[in-house]
Design a protein around this motif. Structure first.
Motif, PDB file in Angstrom:
ATOM      1  N   ILE A 104      43.290  63.355  32.838  1.00 56.62           N
ATOM      2  CA  ILE A 104      44.308  63.804  33.794  1.00 56.62           C
ATOM      3  C   ILE A 104      45.556  64.238  33.038  1.00 56.62           C
ATOM      4  O   ILE A 104      46.111  63.479  32.248  1.00 56.62           O
ATOM      5  N   GLN A 105      45.987  65.471  33.282  1.00 52.94           N
ATOM      6  CA  GLN A 105      47.229  65.977  32.710  1.00 52.94           C
ATOM      7  C   GLN A 105      48.203  66.220  33.866  1.00 52.94           C
ATOM      8  O   GLN A 105      48.044  67.166  34.634  1.00 52.94           O
ATOM      9  N   ALA A 106      49.200  65.359  34.013  1.00 51.23           N
ATOM     10  CA  ALA A 106      50.140  65.463  35.124  1.00 51.23           C
ATOM     11  C   ALA A 106      51.334  66.337  34.743  1.00 51.23           C
ATOM     12  O   ALA A 106      51.921  66.169  33.668  1.00 51.23           O
ATOM     13  N   VAL A 107      51.692  67.248  35.634  1.00 51.27           N
ATOM     14  CA  VAL A 107      52.809  68.167  35.400  1.00 51.27           C
ATOM     15  C   VAL A 107      53.717  68.147  36.621  1.00 51.27           C
ATOM     16  O   VAL A 107      53.278  68.464  37.733  1.00 51.27           O
ATOM     17  N   LYS A 108      54.985  67.791  36.438  1.00 49.62           N
ATOM     18  CA  LYS A 108      55.944  67.817  37.544  1.00 49.62           C
ATOM     19  C   LYS A 108      56.574  69.207  37.602  1.00 49.62           C
ATOM     20  O   LYS A 108      57.402  69.556  36.757  1.00 49.62           O
ATOM     21  N   GLN A 109      56.165  69.975  38.593  1.00 49.62           N
ATOM     22  CA  GLN A 109      56.687  71.337  38.732  1.00 49.62           C
ATOM     23  C   GLN A 109      56.348  71.878  40.115  1.00 49.62           C
ATOM     24  O   GLN A 109      55.370  71.473  40.747  1.00 49.62           O
TER      25      GLN A 109
END
Length: 237
Positions: A104-109
Motif C-alpha cells: 500500500i502506497q498512501a498519498v494525501k492529495q
C-alpha cells in the motif's frame, strides 16, 4: 465560505465521524465490505506481475486492502490517493492490521490534481470520488488521465453518483446536495461513453440508492443514481 469549501467541510465532517465510529469491515456502515464490482475484477489479473493499481479516493482501504491482499509480496502495489488526513491515517493503521503495508502506497492529495502518468496502471479504481472534484472540466481531465494512464488490457472500475438529492427528514425540505459535480444521470453516462468509446464495456449498471446521513446533527435523506461503469482497454487502443 464559497460553495466548494462548504461542501468539502461537510464531507470531511461526515467521513471523519464515520471513520471514527465504524471500523473497516464492521457491520453497520458502507465500510462493511468492498464493492462487489471491484472484487469481481481481481481474478482477471491473476498471474499479472507486477500488478500496479491506483485507487482514487481510497478512504481507509475498503477496496484497496482486499486488492492488496491478492497481490503477492514484491509483485505489485496499490497507490491510494485521498484528501483527508483521517483517511490516510486509518489506511496506514488498517494496512498494518491486514499485513499489506508493503503493498500500500498512501498519498494525501486531491484526486483532481493527482498526476497520472501514461501507461502506468493495470487497474484503476474510483468509487464515489470523481463527483467530488472541483468542476466538471476537472472531472473530464481526470477521466482522460485515467484512460491514458491505463496499460493495454487494463481495466478502469468507476462508480459515480448522479442526480444526488438531500432532503431534511424533519421538515421535508430540499437541501443543497453536498456534491461538487452533480450531473443528470444521462449526461454522466454520455460523458463516460464518450471518454471510453474505444474500450470494451465489462459492466454498466445504474442503481437508484437512498440512505440516511447526518448533516449538522440533523437526519438527512440522500438519494442518488449510482452509475457503475467498468471498462477494459483492449490491446492496441
Amino acid at each position: 465560505m464559497d460553495r466548494i469549501a462548504k461542501i468539502r467541510r461537510e464531507e470531511k465532517l461526515y467521513h471523519d465521524q464515520c471513520y471514527e465510529k465504524f471500523a473497516l469491515f464492521e457491520k453497520g456502515s458502507w465500510l462493511y465490505k468492498p464493492v462487489q464490482s471491484v472484487l469481481d475484477i481481481i481474478p482477471y489479473f491473476r498471474g499479472v506481475e507486477p500488478l500496479e493499481v491506483l485507487d482514487l479516493g481510497a478512504g481507509i482501504g475498503r477496496n484497496s486492502i482486499p486488492v492488496a491482499e491478492a497481490i503477492s509480496v514484491g509483485k505489485g502495489s496499490v497507490t491510494c490517493v485521498d484528501l483527508l488526513d483521517s483517511a490516510i491515517e486509518k489506511l496506514s493503521e488498517y494496512s498494518k492490521i491486514y499485513h499489506v503495508e508493503d503493498r500500500i502506497q498512501a498519498v494525501k492529495q486531491d484526486i483532481g490534481t493527482y498526476p497520472i502518468y501514461p501507461n502506468t496502471y493495470d487497474f484503476i479504481i474510483v468509487v464515489s470520488s470523481l463527483e467530488h472534484v472541483r468542476t466538471e472540466s476537472e472531472l473530464d481531465k481526470v477521466l482522460h488521465g485515467m484512460k491514458a494512464g491505463t496499460k493495454h488490457k487494463g481495466i478502469n472500475c468507476i462508480i459515480i453518483n448522479s442526480e444526488v438529492r438531500e432532503v431534511d427528514i424533519t421538515t421535508g425540505l430540499d437541501l443543497e446536495a453536498q456534491m461538487e459535480v452533480n450531473l443528470p444521470t444521462a449526461d454522466m453516462i454520455n460523458k463516460l461513453k464518450k471518454v471510453y468509446q474505444s474500450w470494451s464495456v465489462v459492466k454498466h449498471v445504474v442503481k437508484p440508492l437512498e440512505y440516511t446521513i447526518e448533516r449538522q446533527g440533523k437526519p438527512v435523506l440522500k438519494t442518488t443514481n449510482a452509475i457503475t461503469y467498468v471498462v477494459k482497454k483492449e490491446a492496441g487502443l
